[in-house]
Design an enzyme around this catalytic site. Structure first.
Site, PDB file in Angstrom:
ATOM      1  N   ASP A 147      18.650 -12.182  51.045  1.00 33.07           N
ATOM      2  CA  ASP A 147      18.901 -10.763  51.246  1.00 33.07           C
ATOM      3  C   ASP A 147      17.527 -10.096  51.308  1.00 33.07           C
ATOM      4  O   ASP A 147      16.511 -10.692  50.937  1.00 33.07           O
ATOM      5  CB  ASP A 147      19.788 -10.169  50.143  1.00 33.07           C
TER       6      ASP A 147
HETATM    7  C1  BGC Z   1      21.881  -5.587  52.072  1.00 33.15           C
HETATM    8  C2  BGC Z   1      22.331  -6.593  53.091  1.00 33.15           C
HETATM    9  C3  BGC Z   1      21.773  -6.261  54.438  1.00 33.15           C
HETATM   10  C4  BGC Z   1      20.269  -6.138  54.355  1.00 33.15           C
HETATM   11  C5  BGC Z   1      19.610  -5.812  55.684  1.00 33.15           C
HETATM   12  C6  BGC Z   1      20.402  -5.310  52.112  1.00 33.15           C
HETATM   13  O1  BGC Z   1      20.120  -4.160  51.396  1.00 33.15           O
HETATM   14  O2  BGC Z   1      22.275  -5.992  50.794  1.00 33.15           O
HETATM   15  O3  BGC Z   1      23.729  -6.624  53.143  1.00 33.15           O
HETATM   16  O4  BGC Z   1      22.161  -7.220  55.375  1.00 33.15           O
HETATM   17  O5  BGC Z   1      19.943  -5.124  53.425  1.00 33.15           O
HETATM   18  O6  BGC Z   1      19.858  -4.526  56.064  1.00 33.15           O
END
Ligand code: BGC
Length: 731
Positions: free
Chosen positions: A258
């Site tokens: 993530d």
């Molecule tokens: C989220 C993810 C997301 C990523 C990219 C993170 O804050 O938890 O779900 O894909 O950001 O935007």
């Protein structure tokens, strides 16, 4: 040819086994071929190209939310990773599909699959290589968890099937899907610091379950989450990444972090993470792979073979989804919508759940000539439908929650607009009170044949706070003083219909105290087609056919789970949502799987046919786990009859009760469902195919899925508490 490919894979397997990490053996033709291509291509890569392929270029340094280095020598592009689970974030002309939770609420595998296929098609047309969805974590054990709506609800079986259909749909269009957030990321508060501590059985039977289905569906990538798992960061958890995902589930794709969830260079590499995103922290600093990964190889702290494994997984996923030929270049401005609004509307509509319909107040008919529409959620936000960053707004018609899992709306059909248009066609008039002021609402309701009053509850991702809610909701009440609004309207109009748009459960007790509330339409979280979907149901063009994908309790304590401060020890174990209500004899207000129709359905003639044998699954490892886990071992059928006078569709559900020889388990667990469209008077057969997995429990000492001996209870019904037919399977 195939045997040659498998031989090549076997060699690779042996090589990785020497590392102490049993390498994934992609016991699958498609993956075997992709691995072979990856192996060949890797031979042409320089050391720095390899590092580039597994390292993001840094936050805000590329066109997509995540971008890797490229490798010209093999025609490999800078990979574009883009959110998210309901459509393409930041796209200029994309469909705002109905969110995952609404898709689950349809219980319609064809619609769910088509939704995935259309999302994948939009991603491909835009040149997105990896679409960051679907979501199985949060699973949704906490009713006010901020991001529950991105996924498919707290039942692992329903979520697992929805993950499978969505991933197969997406990847059939050519995009790489990404199952996220792996794993135990159940709340937003403290998600970056807390540890989720869980026992082995709960891990397998609840949280890992839908990820296993995702791997079975050949998902190309998995995103490790922000939280810790039993004390180790998810993206550094050898237990979660290497042991569970890669060794036990045979996951052949790659694990991506993530965004900024990586903590160390070495720990993540050794635990089984394969790609870091966005490659830096949000200030552009703290690059943990890139040069530092190269140095770690140099010093011997990360073996070259581990990096080769990362690269091979990333390349194999690219080949597996056929992106090596003719894949479009990224274009955020492309209009990629096609006819996809049809699916957005169908999911929004068929996910609507009719909770209450006294005196047949719905559908609206010829006698309805004066309609009052009340509440700020009946109209679009006057400041604009995209006026808040990542939809973090607190007013106006609700399409989705807030956070990274959102898209820019090209339009949002507000309830009032759609109702007004339809009412006119029927010769009816509409009075609007577009505020949440109880006095004004009551005034508008006075004298109308029916008063439609809109309530909402919203939630989202923790980097945005809305109305004092830090992602997770502060409570389970409707926003904007919805209870007071409904009370005033219901006092003024005896035919009040409450329409609820929400990211998750709301406590409806005080609303139900009003005698004037004759109907409740749980319209869920509809995406761009909000008003159109609602109108389809209100006038009965479509008979309501959704069922609740979670339980609606009577008070906050009913669920037995809540947002925690500090670490979460998952003490409730296997008992979340209806499993908890059932075990503790708590009467829900509206149970999991509940939903009314304008017609009635009768259930008859259960048949049970089983070849299940006791003992552990012993099949060869394939993506998803031992192959035989997914074999159908029993088939149950039931005859469902539409016994009313209008056409409709019924979601028949099958719940399994494990025999006494199994360790203590939830009284009933969903293990099958079938949606049958039936014209008035028509009968159809609901067929439930039970996989070996569906009759198994996780044996913590054998570390295997085991079918216990004895008599299984089979319950078929219209909800988790409306069981119509019972049978048994003896093993
Ligand atoms: C989220 C993810 C997301 C990523 C990219 C993170 O804050 O938890 O779900 O894909 O950001 O935007």
């Amino acid at each position: 040819m195939i045997s040659k490919i498998l031989a090549a894979v076997a060699t690779t397997t042996a090589a990785f086994a020497q590392l102490g990490h049993a390498q994934t053996a992609p016991n699958d033709e498609g993956w075997a071929a992709a691995y072979q291509k990856a192996e060949t291509a890797m031979g042409r890569l320089s050391a720095s190209e390899k590092i580039g392929l597994v390292t993001g270029v840094g936050w805000d340094k590329g066109p997509c939310v995540g971008n890797t280095g490229s490798a010209g020598s093999i025609g490999y592009p800078s990979l574009c990773l883009q959110d998210g689970p309901l459509g393409l974030r930041f796209g200029k002309s994309v469909t705002a599909f109905a969110p995952g939770i609404q898709a689950a609420s349809t219980w319609d595998v064809d619609l769910i699959r088509q939704r995935g296929q259309y999302m994948g098609a939009e991603a491909k047309s835009m040149g997105v290589n990896v679409m960051l969805g679907p979501v199985a974590g949060a699973l949704g054990k906490i009713p006010n968890g901020g991001r529950n709506w991105e996924g498919f609800g707290p039942d692992p079986y329903l979520t697992g099937i929805a993950m499978m259909e969505t991933i197969e749909g997406m990847q059939s269009s050519g995009v790489q899907a990404c199952a996220k957030h792996y794993i135990l990321n159940e709340q937003e508060v403290n998600r970056n610091t807390m540890s989720s501590n869980v026992d082995d059985r709960t891990m397998h039977e609840l949280y890992l379950w839908p990820f296993a289905d995702s791997v079975k569906a050949n998902v190309a990538s998995v995103m490790c989450s922000y939280n810790k798992i039993n004390g180790n960061w998810a993206c550094e958890s050898e237990e979660a990444l290497q042991k569970l995902l890669k060794d036990e589930l045979g996951f052949p794709g790659f694990v991506v972090s993530d965004w900024d969830a990586q903590h160390t260079t070495e720990g993540s590499a050794k635990a089984g993470m394969d790609m870091t995103m966005p490659g830096s922290n949000y200030d552009g600093g703290n690059v943990l792979w890139g040069d530092r990964l190269q140095q770690a190889i140099g010093s011997g702290s990360v073996p070259q073979s581990r990096v080769d494994d990362m690269v091979k997984r990333v390349l194999a996923s690219w080949y597996y989804t056929g992106q090596d030929t003719g894949y479009p270049r990224f274009n955020i401005n492309a209009d990629v919508r096609g006819n996809h609004a049809e699916n957005a509307r169908a999911v929004a509509r068929d996910g609507i759940v009719l909770l209450k319909n006294d005196d047949g107040v719905l559908p609206l008919g010829a006698g309805t000539s004066k309609i009052a529409v009340i509440g700020s959620a009946s109209v679009n936000n006057p400041a604009g439908i995209n006026s808040c960053v990542d939809r973090g707004c607190n007013t106006g018609a609700l399409a989705m929650g807030w956070g990274s899992g959102t898209v820019d709306l090209t339009y949002l059909v507000a309830p009032h607009d759609a109702i007004n248009e339809r009412a006119r066609a029927e010769g009816a008039s509409v009075t609007l009170s577009n505020s949440d002021d109880p006095g004004r609402g009551a005034q508008a309701a006075q004298g109308a044949d029916v008063a439609l009053v809109f309530i909402t509850a919203n939630s989202g991702e923790g980097y945005i706070e809305v109305d004092g809610n830090p992602g997770d909701r502060n409570n389970l009440d409707p926003w904007h003083n919805g209870n007071a609004l409904v009370k005033a309207v219901a006092a003024a109009n005896p035919n009040t219909i409450v329409v609820a748009h929400s990211t998750g459960p709301i406590i409806l007790e005080s609303i139900l105290e009003n005698a004037g509330v004759k109907g409740i339409v749980w319209a869920g979280l509809p995406g761009q087609e909000n008003g159109n979907a609602l109108v389809d149901i209100l006038w009965g063009d479509t008979n309501p056919n959704g069922k609740l994908p979670y339980t609606l309790g009577k008070k906050p304590g009913d669920w037995g789970t809540s947002v925690v401060q500090g670490d979460d020890n998952f003490r409730e174990g296997l008992y979340i949502d209806y499993r908890h209500f059932d075990k503790n004899n708590i009467e829900p207000r509206y149970e999991f799987g509940f939903g009314l129709s304008y017609t009635t359905f009768e259930y008859a003639d259960i048949t049970v046919d089983s070849t299940a044998t006791a003992g552990p699954a012993t099949g060869d490892l394939a993506p998803g786990g031992p192959k035989d886990l997914y074999d159908t071992v029993a088939t149950v059928t039931a005859t469902i009859t539409n016994s009313g006078s209008v056409d409709g569709a019924e979601v028949a559900q099958l719940y399994v009760t494990l025999p006494a020889s199994a360790p203590e388990a939830p009284p009933k667990q969903l293990r099958g469902f079938a949606k049958l469209p039936l014209t008035a008077g028509e009968s159809g057969t609901a067929t439930f195919n039970l996989r070996r997995k569906d009759l198994s429990f996780w044996d913590t000492s054998a570390k295997k899925w085991v079918v216990p001996e004895g008599e299984f209870g089979i319950s078929v019904g219209a909800s988790s508490r409306d069981i119509r037919l019972e049978g048994t399977i003896t093993v």
